[in-house]
Design a protein around this motif. Structure first.
Motif, PDB file in Angstrom:
ATOM      1  N   GLY A  71       0.778  -1.221   0.000  1.00  0.00           N
ATOM      2  CA  GLY A  71       0.000   0.000   0.000  1.00  0.00           C
ATOM      3  C   GLY A  71       0.813   1.275   0.000  1.00  0.00           C
ATOM      4  O   GLY A  71       0.248   2.377   0.113  1.00  0.00           O
ATOM      5  N   SER A  72       2.127   1.154  -0.120  1.00  0.00           N
ATOM      6  CA  SER A  72       2.976   2.348  -0.091  1.00  0.00           C
ATOM      7  C   SER A  72       2.985   3.098  -1.417  1.00  0.00           C
ATOM      8  O   SER A  72       3.498   4.217  -1.489  1.00  0.00           O
ATOM      9  N   GLY A  73       2.450   2.493  -2.475  1.00  0.00           N
ATOM     10  CA  GLY A  73       2.332   3.198  -3.747  1.00  0.00           C
ATOM     11  C   GLY A  73       3.448   2.935  -4.726  1.00  0.00           C
ATOM     12  O   GLY A  73       3.706   3.760  -5.614  1.00  0.00           O
ATOM     13  N   LYS A  74       4.094   1.777  -4.634  1.00  0.00           N
ATOM     14  CA  LYS A  74       5.189   1.448  -5.549  1.00  0.00           C
ATOM     15  C   LYS A  74       4.696   1.326  -6.989  1.00  0.00           C
ATOM     16  O   LYS A  74       5.223   1.964  -7.906  1.00  0.00           O
TER      17      LYS A  74
ATOM     18  N   ARG B 176       3.187   3.409 -12.570  1.00  0.00           N
ATOM     19  CA  ARG B 176       2.140   3.730 -13.540  1.00  0.00           C
ATOM     20  C   ARG B 176       2.103   5.229 -13.844  1.00  0.00           C
ATOM     21  O   ARG B 176       1.820   5.639 -14.970  1.00  0.00           O
ATOM     22  N   GLN B 177       2.390   6.044 -12.855  1.00  0.00           N
ATOM     23  CA  GLN B 177       2.433   7.484 -13.090  1.00  0.00           C
ATOM     24  C   GLN B 177       3.605   7.866 -13.980  1.00  0.00           C
ATOM     25  O   GLN B 177       3.484   8.748 -14.840  1.00  0.00           O
ATOM     26  N   ILE B 178       4.746   7.221 -13.789  1.00  0.00           N
ATOM     27  CA  ILE B 178       5.902   7.493 -14.644  1.00  0.00           C
ATOM     28  C   ILE B 178       5.595   7.107 -16.082  1.00  0.00           C
ATOM     29  O   ILE B 178       6.030   7.775 -17.032  1.00  0.00           O
ATOM     30  N   LEU B 179       4.817   6.045 -16.268  1.00  0.00           N
ATOM     31  CA  LEU B 179       4.422   5.599 -17.601  1.00  0.00           C
ATOM     32  C   LEU B 179       3.313   6.459 -18.207  1.00  0.00           C
ATOM     33  O   LEU B 179       2.963   6.288 -19.375  1.00  0.00           O
ATOM     34  N   GLY B 180       2.730   7.353 -17.414  1.00  0.00           N
ATOM     35  CA  GLY B 180       1.645   8.190 -17.907  1.00  0.00           C
ATOM     36  C   GLY B 180       0.297   7.525 -17.876  1.00  0.00           C
ATOM     37  O   GLY B 180      -0.665   8.030 -18.468  1.00  0.00           O
ATOM     38  N   LEU B 181       0.183   6.386 -17.172  1.00  0.00           N
ATOM     39  CA  LEU B 181      -1.078   5.652 -17.105  1.00  0.00           C
ATOM     40  C   LEU B 181      -1.991   6.189 -16.011  1.00  0.00           C
ATOM     41  O   LEU B 181      -3.194   5.940 -16.034  1.00  0.00           O
TER      42      LEU B 181
ATOM     43  N   ILE C 150      10.206   3.668  -0.185  1.00  0.00           N
ATOM     44  CA  ILE C 150       9.014   4.469   0.092  1.00  0.00           C
ATOM     45  C   ILE C 150       8.441   4.079   1.452  1.00  0.00           C
ATOM     46  O   ILE C 150       8.147   2.911   1.696  1.00  0.00           O
ATOM     47  N   ALA C 151       8.304   5.059   2.308  1.00  0.00           N
ATOM     48  CA  ALA C 151       7.624   4.901   3.592  1.00  0.00           C
ATOM     49  C   ALA C 151       7.186   6.284   4.038  1.00  0.00           C
ATOM     50  O   ALA C 151       7.748   7.291   3.595  1.00  0.00           O
ATOM     51  N   ASP C 152       6.201   6.341   4.869  1.00  0.00           N
ATOM     52  CA  ASP C 152       5.689   7.631   5.344  1.00  0.00           C
ATOM     53  C   ASP C 152       5.306   8.537   4.172  1.00  0.00           C
ATOM     54  O   ASP C 152       5.467   9.755   4.226  1.00  0.00           O
ATOM     55  N   LYS C 153       4.849   7.903   3.080  1.00  0.00           N
ATOM     56  CA  LYS C 153       4.309   8.596   1.899  1.00  0.00           C
ATOM     57  C   LYS C 153       5.363   9.313   1.058  1.00  0.00           C
ATOM     58  O   LYS C 153       5.027  10.085   0.155  1.00  0.00           O
ATOM     59  N   LYS C 154       6.655   9.027   1.305  1.00  0.00           N
ATOM     60  CA  LYS C 154       7.707   9.676   0.520  1.00  0.00           C
ATOM     61  C   LYS C 154       8.917   8.752   0.428  1.00  0.00           C
ATOM     62  O   LYS C 154       8.937   7.676   1.024  1.00  0.00           O
ATOM     63  N   MET C 155       9.917   9.165  -0.338  1.00  0.00           N
ATOM     64  CA  MET C 155      11.169   8.432  -0.394  1.00  0.00           C
ATOM     65  C   MET C 155      11.973   8.775   0.859  1.00  0.00           C
ATOM     66  O   MET C 155      12.452   9.895   1.016  1.00  0.00           O
ATOM     67  N   ILE C 156      12.108   7.797   1.749  1.00  0.00           N
ATOM     68  CA  ILE C 156      12.814   8.078   3.000  1.00  0.00           C
ATOM     69  C   ILE C 156      14.320   7.880   2.856  1.00  0.00           C
ATOM     70  O   ILE C 156      15.088   8.386   3.679  1.00  0.00           O
TER      71      ILE C 156
END
Length: 283
Positions: free
Chosen positions: A49-52, A57-62, A224-230
């Protein structure tokens, strides 16, 4: 053994600034920043659930983030004008976690599909290229007419990889590349990725939870943790960061065994630290 990347020119092929991702009231990323250099193998890890995968998908523009900028090859892929997005995707290849082969197409037709979608190549050249990519991925020509249902998991991964490199991409995305493979098949597939990375001069972005794959392939790792790159750094640097997720994920039994294979000099008793000149911390 960690794959070395030719990043002397420090060109950022991917540049992410102040990324925010939100679904309803759930915030996935908050002020996430990341730069990926040309030629490296950059791995993204994080808890469930951290958004990996969302980030990939965002980098791919999806998918589109709520706020922030993602530049790939210097272009803002979420800018209002979308004319460049198709061109950017042609410079990228994607290996999905389960291969995602077209079940109604045989092996060679699956690999040929991206080439046919270009609409500019003669059929004879499409077939020549498709057979070449199969060969580069370690699949013999005798398998070209088989259907996906008749293939092993390892073969599906290799054919999906052949399709991902069909258009000679500069940027290759790998989503859990060794998931579901037995140890021998996993080791063989890691060696194949290392070989293609070097021979095709690829930049690779990988999401994986497999520690052996992570340590064997990664030039750098982003956590990714705490909603950002730690933390961002090589394996030896990242494991020293004193964050609860990193200590649990990397310094448990499996993590330390994988680290010992990577570097016999890595000490399992070394104390974690909050600062390291080789580690970049998310802000």
């Amino acid at each position: 053994m960690t794959t070395s990347a030719n990043t002397d020119n420090n060109e950022h092929i991917i540049d992410i600034a102040h990324l925010c991702t939100q679904f309803g009231r759930t915030v996935i990323h908050q002020d996430l920043n990341l730069q990926i250099q040309r030629g490296e193998i950059f791995s993204i890890v994080g808890g469930s659930g951290s958004g990996k995968t969302v980030l990939m998908r965002q980098i791919l523009g999806l998918e589109t983030p709520r706020r922030g900028v993602i530049r790939v090859f210097g272009e803002d892929i979420h800018a209002p004008e979308k004319q460049h997005l198709h061109h950017l995707r042609r410079r990228s290849g994607m290996l999905f976690q389960h291969g995602a082969l077209y079940s109604a197409l045989n092996v060679i037709e699956n690999v040929a599909q991206p080439l046919r979608e270009l609409g500019v190549l003669p059929e004879s050249l499409i077939m020549d290229i498709a057979y070449l990519k199969l060969h580069m991925s370690g699949i013999g020509f005798e398998h070209a007419k088989k259907m996906p249902a008749d293939l092993s998991g390892g073969m599906i991964k290799r054919i999906a990889l052949a399709r991902a490199i069909a258009l000679d991409p500069e940027l290759l995305f790998l989503d859990e590349p060794t998931a579901g493979l037995d140890p021998d098949s996993s080791d063989s597939f890691v060696s194949l990725i290392q070989s293609l990375h070097q021979s095709l001069h690829l930049t690779v972005v990988m999401v994986t939870h497999d520690l052996d794959t992570l340590f064997a392939l990664s030039s750098r790792i982003g956590v990714i943790a705490d909603k950002k790159m730690i933390a961002i750094g090589n394996a030896q640097e990242v494991v020293q960061v004193s964050h609860p997720f990193i200590q649990t994920y990397f310094r448990g039994g499996r993590g330390m065994r994988a680290m010992e294979v990577l570097s016999p000099h890595t000490s399992s008793t070394s104390s974690p630290r909050d600062t390291n000149t080789g580690v970049h911390y998310g802000k």
